[in-house]
Design an enzyme around this catalytic site. Structure first.
Site, short mmCIF file in Angstrom:
data_model
loop_
_atom_site.label_atom_id
_atom_site.label_comp_id
_atom_site.label_asym_id
_atom_site.label_seq_id
_atom_site.Cartn_x
_atom_site.Cartn_y
_atom_site.Cartn_z
N VAL A 152 -68.42 91.04 -25.93
CA VAL A 152 -69.67 90.63 -25.26
C VAL A 152 -70.89 90.85 -26.18
O VAL A 152 -71.72 89.94 -26.31
CB VAL A 152 -69.83 91.36 -23.90
CG1 VAL A 152 -71.20 91.09 -23.30
CG2 VAL A 152 -68.73 90.95 -22.94
N PRO A 153 -71.02 92.00 -26.86
CA PRO A 153 -72.20 92.17 -27.74
C PRO A 153 -72.28 91.10 -28.83
O PRO A 153 -73.36 90.58 -29.12
CB PRO A 153 -72.00 93.56 -28.35
CG PRO A 153 -71.12 94.29 -27.39
CD PRO A 153 -70.23 93.24 -26.78
N THR A 154 -71.13 90.72 -29.41
CA THR A 154 -71.16 89.65 -30.43
C THR A 154 -71.52 88.33 -29.77
O THR A 154 -72.30 87.54 -30.32
CB THR A 154 -69.78 89.55 -31.14
OG1 THR A 154 -69.48 90.81 -31.71
CG2 THR A 154 -69.79 88.50 -32.22
N GLU A 186 -65.72 83.04 -25.35
CA GLU A 186 -64.54 83.69 -24.74
C GLU A 186 -64.65 85.17 -25.09
O GLU A 186 -64.34 85.56 -26.22
CB GLU A 186 -63.25 83.09 -25.30
CG GLU A 186 -63.04 81.62 -24.95
CD GLU A 186 -62.69 81.40 -23.50
OE1 GLU A 186 -62.55 82.37 -22.73
OE2 GLU A 186 -62.58 80.22 -23.11
N GLY A 203 -65.10 89.58 -23.66
CA GLY A 203 -64.29 90.69 -23.17
C GLY A 203 -64.17 90.73 -21.65
O GLY A 203 -64.79 89.94 -20.93
N CYS A 257 -57.68 90.17 -23.92
CA CYS A 257 -58.97 90.10 -23.22
C CYS A 257 -58.82 90.03 -21.71
O CYS A 257 -59.61 90.61 -20.96
CB CYS A 257 -59.74 88.89 -23.71
SG CYS A 257 -58.77 87.37 -23.58
N GLU A 315 -61.62 76.83 -22.35
CA GLU A 315 -60.68 76.33 -23.35
C GLU A 315 -59.48 75.74 -22.60
O GLU A 315 -59.28 75.99 -21.41
CB GLU A 315 -60.25 77.46 -24.28
CG GLU A 315 -61.44 77.98 -25.08
CD GLU A 315 -61.11 78.79 -26.31
OE1 GLU A 315 -60.35 79.75 -26.19
OE2 GLU A 315 -61.63 78.45 -27.39
N SER A 372 -61.14 86.46 -37.76
CA SER A 372 -61.57 87.86 -37.86
C SER A 372 -61.24 88.36 -39.26
O SER A 372 -60.19 88.04 -39.82
CB SER A 372 -60.84 88.69 -36.81
OG SER A 372 -60.97 90.06 -37.13
N ASN A 428 -56.93 89.58 -32.07
CA ASN A 428 -55.73 89.88 -31.27
C ASN A 428 -54.74 88.72 -31.19
O ASN A 428 -53.54 88.95 -31.08
CB ASN A 428 -56.13 90.39 -29.88
CG ASN A 428 -56.89 89.37 -29.09
OD1 ASN A 428 -57.54 88.48 -29.65
ND2 ASN A 428 -56.83 89.48 -27.78
P1 NAD Z 1 -65.83 91.12 -32.30
O1 NAD Z 1 -66.87 90.68 -31.35
O2 NAD Z 1 -66.05 92.39 -33.04
O3 NAD Z 1 -65.59 90.02 -33.43
C1 NAD Z 1 -65.21 88.70 -33.09
C2 NAD Z 1 -65.54 87.78 -34.25
O4 NAD Z 1 -66.96 87.64 -34.34
C3 NAD Z 1 -65.06 88.27 -35.61
O5 NAD Z 1 -64.59 87.16 -36.35
C4 NAD Z 1 -66.34 88.83 -36.23
O6 NAD Z 1 -66.33 88.81 -37.64
C5 NAD Z 1 -67.38 87.87 -35.69
N1 NAD Z 1 -68.75 88.39 -35.62
C6 NAD Z 1 -69.17 89.67 -35.51
N2 NAD Z 1 -70.53 89.72 -35.47
C7 NAD Z 1 -70.97 88.43 -35.55
C8 NAD Z 1 -72.26 87.83 -35.53
N3 NAD Z 1 -73.38 88.54 -35.43
N4 NAD Z 1 -72.34 86.49 -35.61
C9 NAD Z 1 -71.21 85.72 -35.68
N5 NAD Z 1 -69.97 86.25 -35.72
C10 NAD Z 1 -69.84 87.58 -35.64
O7 NAD Z 1 -64.47 91.16 -31.48
P2 NAD Z 1 -63.04 91.64 -31.97
O8 NAD Z 1 -63.06 93.13 -32.06
O9 NAD Z 1 -62.60 90.85 -33.15
O10 NAD Z 1 -62.12 91.18 -30.76
C11 NAD Z 1 -61.97 91.92 -29.59
C12 NAD Z 1 -62.84 91.35 -28.49
O11 NAD Z 1 -62.54 89.98 -28.31
C13 NAD Z 1 -62.58 92.01 -27.15
O12 NAD Z 1 -63.80 92.23 -26.48
C14 NAD Z 1 -61.76 90.96 -26.42
O13 NAD Z 1 -61.83 91.04 -25.02
C15 NAD Z 1 -62.34 89.70 -26.93
N6 NAD Z 1 -61.41 88.59 -26.77
C16 NAD Z 1 -61.70 87.63 -25.83
C17 NAD Z 1 -60.81 86.59 -25.61
C18 NAD Z 1 -61.08 85.53 -24.57
O14 NAD Z 1 -60.45 84.48 -24.64
N7 NAD Z 1 -61.97 85.75 -23.62
C19 NAD Z 1 -59.63 86.51 -26.37
C20 NAD Z 1 -59.39 87.49 -27.31
C21 NAD Z 1 -60.28 88.53 -27.51
#
Ligand code: NAD
Length: 483
Positions: free
Chosen positions: A229-231, A249, A251, A283, A457, A177, A152
Site C-alpha cells: 500500500v505505501p508504494t 494490486e 496488500g 496478498c 486484472e 522486483s 511473491n
Molecule cells: P513493494 O511495495 O516493496 O515493492 C513492489 C514493487 O514496487 C517493487 O518492484 C519495487 O521495486 C517497486 N517500488 C518500490 N518503491 C517504488 C516507487 N516509489 N515507485 C515505483 N516503484 C516502486 O512490495 P513487495 O515487498 O515487493 O511485495 C509485497 C507486497 O505486495 C505486499 O504488500 C503484498 O500484499 C503485495 N502484493 C499484492 C498483490 C495483489 O495482487 N494485490 C500480489 C502480490 C503482492
C-alpha cells in the site's frame, strides 16, 4: 547453483547491459547462495527501454488482433513445453517449493496469455444511431504501459500484466522486483522466440528509484503496480502528473469467516491454504480467521494437528510443501510480528519459532484468542502467521471483518448458501470466495476495494484497464450552424 542471465535488461528485442548501474545480487532463499549478479537500470537504460516501447507500439497496435493473439499463443506453447525448467528457475528466484511453482506460477501466467490472446480479437465498438447521423466507438490501446512487480509471484505477475496490455496493442516496460528479477527476463526472451516484434515487451531491473523513474516519464500512459500500500500511494501520486492510468494490486488483511455449520475439514484445509501456501507470502491470504464460538476449540485442535504434518524443507525437493521466506529482512519482520502477538496476549497454538530447515524458515504459526486491536490482526505480516478470532453472530462477524483499511479479499464457509451469499454481499472486498479460498482463475476478475487497490486484472474486466474508448460522431447531412 547459478542462474545468471545473459544480461540485466532486455530492451528492443536484445539483451542489454550497463555496468554503471548499482549491483543487485540475486540469492536463492533455500540456501542463501548468490545465483546471479545484475545491474540496476541507469537513467540511460530507462530511457532506452521507454523509447523502444514507444517506437514498437504503433506498428504492434496496427497489427490484426488475431495475429497478436497468435504470437501470444506461441509464447504459451513455449512456456508449457518448458514447464519444468521454468518452475525450477522460479523456485531458485523465490524459494517457493517446486510442487507449487510447477502448478501455480508460470502455468497461471500461461493461462492469462492464452485467455487474452483469444479475447482481444473479439473486442468491438458500438454503433449509436442519432436520427439521420450516427456515432461509433473504437476501443484503442493506451500506448506505453509500465508494469512493476512484487517478489511473491514474479512470473505470474509479469504475465498477468503483459497479457491484457499486449493483446490489446499496448507496449510494455516491465520492472520486476529487485529481489526476484529472473522470470521476467525469461518471459521477454520467450516472446521474441514466439515472433513478437522487438520493443513490444522490455524488461529493466532496479529498486524503487527505477520504478519511480518509469512512473513519472511523460511518454508512459499507464502504470500497473503489484506491491504494498505505501508504494501504491507513491506510484498513484506520481501518475497524477500527465493523468496516467493506473492499476494497483496492493496488500491485504483479508477475513475468512467460518460458521459453525461449515464442513470443518474443508474449512481447516482452506484456512491452512490461505495462510501457509507460499509460506504465507500471498496478498489475498485470509489472515484473519473468524471462527464461530461453538466450533472454536474443535477447529483449533484439528488445525494444530494438521499443521503439524506440513512437510518443510528444501524447496527443490518434490516432497517439500513449505519453504523459506524470501529474504532475511522478511524473516526479521515476520518474527517480530510473532513476538508482538505473544506480547499482546494472543494464545500460541502452534509454531512461533524459526524453522530448523535453513536460516529463512519460520514455522507455520497459529495464534488464537486474537482480538481486533492486536497488531497481528491489523497489519499485513506477509508470512505464515494465522490469527484466529472468535465471534458469535453473523452481524458481528461482518462488522469486524470490515473494520480495516484493506479490501482485497474475503471468504465465508457455511453449509447455508443463502447466508454465504448474504454475508459476502456485505463484505468490503474485491475478490471473494464461498466454501473455498484463494482460487484465481483467469476468467474471474481479480482486484480490490479500499486501500488494497484499484482496477482489475484478469477476465474481460482487465480490458477496460488497458484500453480507452474513442467516440466518433459522423455527420450525414449539411451542418446546421447558427453562423
Ligand atoms: P513493494 O511495495 O516493496 O515493492 C513492489 C514493487 O514496487 C517493487 O518492484 C519495487 O521495486 C517497486 N517500488 C518500490 N518503491 C517504488 C516507487 N516509489 N515507485 C515505483 N516503484 C516502486 O512490495 P513487495 O515487498 O515487493 O511485495 C509485497 C507486497 O505486495 C505486499 O504488500 C503484498 O500484499 C503485495 N502484493 C499484492 C498483490 C495483489 O495482487 N494485490 C500480489 C502480490 C503482492
Amino acid at each position: 547453483m547459478k542462474a545468471q542471465p545473459k544480461a540485466s535488461h532486455f530492451i528492443d528485442g536484445k539483451w542489454h547491459e550497463d555496468s554503471a548501474g548499482e549491483v543487485i545480487e540475486v540469492t536463492y532463499p533455500g540456501t542463501g547462495e548468490v545465483i546471479a549478479r545484475l545491474h540496476a537500470a541507469t537513467p540511460a537504460v530507462v530511457d532506452a527501454a521507454i523509447a523502444s516501447a514507444e517506437r514498437a507500439q504503433k506498428d504492434w497496435a496496427r497489427m490484426q488482433p488475431v495475429e497478436r493473439g497468435r504470437i501470444l499463443r506461441r509464447a504459451v506453447d513455449i512456456i508449457r513445453d518448458r514447464g519444468a525448467e521454468l518452475a525450477h528457475l522460479e523456485t531458485l528466484d523465490t524459494g517457493k517449493p517446486i510442487q507449487e511453482t510447477e502448478v501455480a506460477d508460470w502455468p497461471s501466467g500461461a493461462d492469462a496469455l492464452e485467455y487474452f490472446a483469444g479475447l482481444a480479437p473479439t473486442l468491438t465498438g458500438e454503433t449509436i444511431p442519432l436520427g439521420g447521423d450516427f456515432a461509433y466507438t473504437i476501443r484503442e490501446p493506451l500506448g506505453v504501459c509500465v508494469g512493476i512487480g512484487a517478489w511473491n509471484y514474479p512470473s505470474q505477475i509479469a504475465c498477468w500484466k503483459a497479457a491484457p496490455a499486449l493483446s490489446t496493442g499496448n507496449a510494455m516496460v516491465f520492472k520486476p522486483s529487485e529481489i526476484t528479477p529472473l522470470g521476467a527476463l525469461k518471459l521477454a526472451e520467450i516472446f521474441i522466440e514466439a515472433g513478437m516484434p522487438a520493443g513490444v515487451f522490455n524488461v529493466v531491473q532496479g529498486r524503487g528509484a527505477v520504478g519511480a523513474a518509469l512512473s513519472t516519464d511523460p511518454r508512459v500512459a499507464k502504470v500497473s503496480l503489484t506491491g504494498s500500500v505505501p508504494t501504491g500511494e507513491k506510484v498513484y501520486a506520481a501518475a497524477a502528473a500527465g493523468m496516467k492510468h493506473v492499476t494497483m494490486e496492493l496488500g491485504g488483511k483479508s477475513p475468512l469467516i467460518i460458521f459453525d455449520d461449515a464442513d470443518l475439514e474443508s474449512a481447516i484445509g482452506a484456512a491452512m491454504l490461505a495462510n501457509f501456501y507460499s509460506s504465507g507470502q500471498i496478498c489475498s491470504n485470509g489472515t484473519r480467521v473468524f471462527v464461530q464460538k461453538g466450533i472454536k476449540e474443535r477447529f483449533l485442535a484439528r488445525l494444530a494437528e494438521r499443521t503439524g504434518t506440513i512437510i518443510a524443507g528444501d524447496p527443490l525437493d518434490p516432497a517439500t510443501q513449505f519453504g523459506p521466506l524470501i529474504t532475511a529482512d522478511q524473516h526479521v519482520k515476520v518474527m517480530s510480528y510473532i513476538a508482538k502477538g505473544k506480547e499482546e496476549g494472543a494464545r500460541l497454538i502452534c509454531g512461533g519459532a524459526t524453522g530448523n530447515e535453513g536460516a529463512l524458515f519460520v514455522q507455520p504459526t497459529v495464534f488464537a484468542d486474537v482480538t481486533d486491536s492486536m497488531t497481528i490482526a491489523r497489519e499485513e505480516i506477509f508470512g505464515p502467521v494465522m490469527a484466529v478470532l472468535d465471534f458469535e453472530t453473523e452481524e458481528e462477524a461482518i462488522a469486524r471483518a470490515n473494520d480495516t483499511q484493506f479490501g482485497l479479499a474475503a471468504g465465508v464457509f457455511t453449509a447455508d448458501l443463502a447466508r454465504g451469499h448474504r454475508v459476502i454481499g456485505q463484505l468490503e472486498a474485491g475478490t471473494c470466495w464461498i466454501n473455498t479460498y484463494n482460487l484465481t482463475p483467469v476468467e474471474m476478475p481479480f482486484g480490490a476495494v479500499k486501500a488494497s487497490g484499484l482496477g482489475r486484472e484478469n477476465s474481460k474486466a482487465a480490458i477496460e484497464h488497458y484500453t480507452q474508448v474513442k467516440s466518433v460522431y459522423v455527420g450525414m447531412g449539411p451542418v446546421d450552424s447558427p453562423y
